[in-house]
Design an enzyme around this catalytic site. Structure first.
Site, mmCIF file in Angstrom:
data_model
loop_
_atom_site.group_PDB
_atom_site.id
_atom_site.type_symbol
_atom_site.label_atom_id
_atom_site.label_comp_id
_atom_site.label_asym_id
_atom_site.label_seq_id
_atom_site.Cartn_x
_atom_site.Cartn_y
_atom_site.Cartn_z
ATOM 1 N N TYR A 68 -18.353 -47.882 -14.208
ATOM 2 C CA TYR A 68 -18.333 -49.231 -14.481
ATOM 3 C C TYR A 68 -19.630 -49.828 -15.031
ATOM 4 O O TYR A 68 -20.776 -49.246 -14.643
ATOM 5 C CB TYR A 68 -18.413 -50.025 -12.776
ATOM 6 C CG TYR A 68 -17.097 -49.418 -12.362
ATOM 7 C CD1 TYR A 68 -15.895 -50.342 -11.994
ATOM 8 C CD2 TYR A 68 -16.929 -48.157 -11.649
ATOM 9 C CE1 TYR A 68 -14.693 -49.918 -11.310
ATOM 10 C CE2 TYR A 68 -15.677 -47.726 -10.862
ATOM 11 C CZ TYR A 68 -14.849 -48.783 -10.926
ATOM 12 O OH TYR A 68 -13.754 -48.168 -10.063
ATOM 13 N N HIS A 86 -13.142 -53.791 -13.776
ATOM 14 C CA HIS A 86 -12.234 -52.590 -14.207
ATOM 15 C C HIS A 86 -13.411 -51.748 -14.735
ATOM 16 O O HIS A 86 -14.341 -52.133 -15.345
ATOM 17 C CB HIS A 86 -11.300 -53.288 -15.321
ATOM 18 C CG HIS A 86 -10.566 -52.104 -15.911
ATOM 19 N ND1 HIS A 86 -9.437 -51.558 -15.199
ATOM 20 C CD2 HIS A 86 -10.557 -51.491 -17.152
ATOM 21 C CE1 HIS A 86 -8.797 -50.799 -15.980
ATOM 22 N NE2 HIS A 86 -9.435 -50.663 -16.990
ATOM 23 N N LYS A 130 -9.119 -47.837 -20.834
ATOM 24 C CA LYS A 130 -10.385 -47.585 -21.013
ATOM 25 C C LYS A 130 -10.967 -46.972 -22.150
ATOM 26 O O LYS A 130 -9.927 -46.627 -23.044
ATOM 27 C CB LYS A 130 -10.695 -46.279 -19.785
ATOM 28 C CG LYS A 130 -10.190 -46.957 -18.368
ATOM 29 C CD LYS A 130 -10.882 -46.159 -17.317
ATOM 30 C CE LYS A 130 -9.913 -46.281 -16.011
ATOM 31 N NZ LYS A 130 -10.252 -47.743 -15.349
#
Length: 343
Positions: free
Chosen positions: A277, A288, A319
């Site tokens: 993060y 997210h 990601k």
């Protein structure tokens, strides 16, 4: 129009400069109107029917006589041409600033004389090992066994975040098996710093926080934890007992990410070492995680299949895949970001 094979180049005379170089970006100019083509450029012009032959060879014969890896390079060259790009071999005299790749690809509408490069491309087949030391700043064009092409953009990463948290000092902790328990933790340790997980879940009656060995080693080294019958070296040794040298690598990467204002948490559910993060203000309003990080030793050799698997997984969970290449001898980390690319 015919070409004359000379070593690893093909000379073409007549009005070749106007027909092929000036209007379509093939080759480099020679005296008069002649040009010199790389072998892959000549193969493409033979394939298109713009050249009739090279030393009497048609496209089939010319292709069959080339070295290993040539077919893959031809397929990528043809694919990028079909996508509307001009490209040139990444070597002198085709390109004035040559690198270690196979091609330089120019932005649409531009060619080698404009000086702009959109991509540097290296061609590999799916069974070719790729040393990590050679990667960074190029596109890998991977040709699989069915001649389909996957483009992977490999860039050097400099991860950084905006998480600001100063851990407390001297919090009592207990080393148990492969984790550390803090029985009366300051609320901010988890709520703001996002360290550990509450024991038994957030609704538990016990006011306790369980930390991973990585989290505990990092916090203990800064004086945030105090053990009655252990110290930071005991925590690290416990980690080495479970993971060997990989624990030391992961700890160095964990420390680097925390020091850069990021919050690494386990990436087990995603098959990685960490999910990361960039900005944590509160676990109650957690955003997210942006990165998946896999920790590898410096000098690691990738296979295209493993790269594709990691990138596909990261893309599927929204990601970016980052590889942290840890150099034990120099205590440095090189970061590589790899993602799918559609030229």
């Amino acid at each position: 129009m015919d070409g004359d094979l000379r070593g690893d180049e093909v000379r073409v005379g007549g009005d070749a400069r106007q027909r092929f170089h000036d209007s379509r970006g093939y080759g480099y100019p020679l005296d008069g109107n002649a040009i010199s083509l790389s072998l892959v450029e000549a193969a493409h012009l033979l394939f298109r029917g713009d050249l009739d032959s090279v030393d009497g060879m048609d496209f089939r014969t010319f292709l069959a006589g080339r070295d290993a890896g040539f077919t893959a390079r031809f397929l990528v060259y043809a694919d990028l041409r079909d996508r509307g790009f001009y490209l040139a071999p990444d070597r002198d005299p085709w390109w004035s600033d040559p690198g270690d790749g196979d091609f330089v690809v120019f932005p649409r509408g531009k060619g080698p004389n404009d000086g702009d490069v959109k991509h540097r491309v290296r061609v590999v087949d799916e069974r070719t090992d790729v040393p990590s030391d050679d990667l960074g700043g190029e596109v890998l064009a991977v040709v699989d066994e069915e001649s389909e092409i996957t483009y992977l953009d490999v860039t050097r990463e400099d991860p950084a975040g905006d998480t600001a948290f100063d851990p407390p000092e001297g919090v009592e902790a207990v080393l148990l098996d492969d984790r550390v328990l803090v029985w009366e933790p300051p609320a901010d340790l988890h709520e703001i710093g996002f360290y550990g997980q509450p024991l038994g879940g957030r609704a538990s009656d016990y006011d306790a926080l369980q930390l991973s060995l990585l989290e505990a080693a990092y916090l203990a080294a800064s004086g945030a934890l105090a053990f009655a019958d252990a110290d930071v070296e005991d925590v690290i040794e416990r980690g080495r007992d479970t993971e060997g040298d990989h624990f030391d690598r992961r700890l160095r990467v964990y420390r680097a990410l925390r020091d850069r204002g990021m919050v690494p948490k386990t990436g087990f559910k995603f098959g990685a070492d960490f999910r990361v993060y960039a900005d944590v203000e509160s676990v109650d309003d957690l955003g997210h995680s942006e990165l998946l990080v896999r920790v590898l030793p410096e000098g690691h050799v990738f296979t295209p299949r493993d790269l594709s698997l990691d990138v596909r997984l990261a893309h599927g969970v929204r990601k970016r895949m980052v590889f942290a290449l840890d150099s034990t001898s120099e205590d440095t980390i090189r970061w590589l970001s790899v993602s799918r690319l559609t030229p």
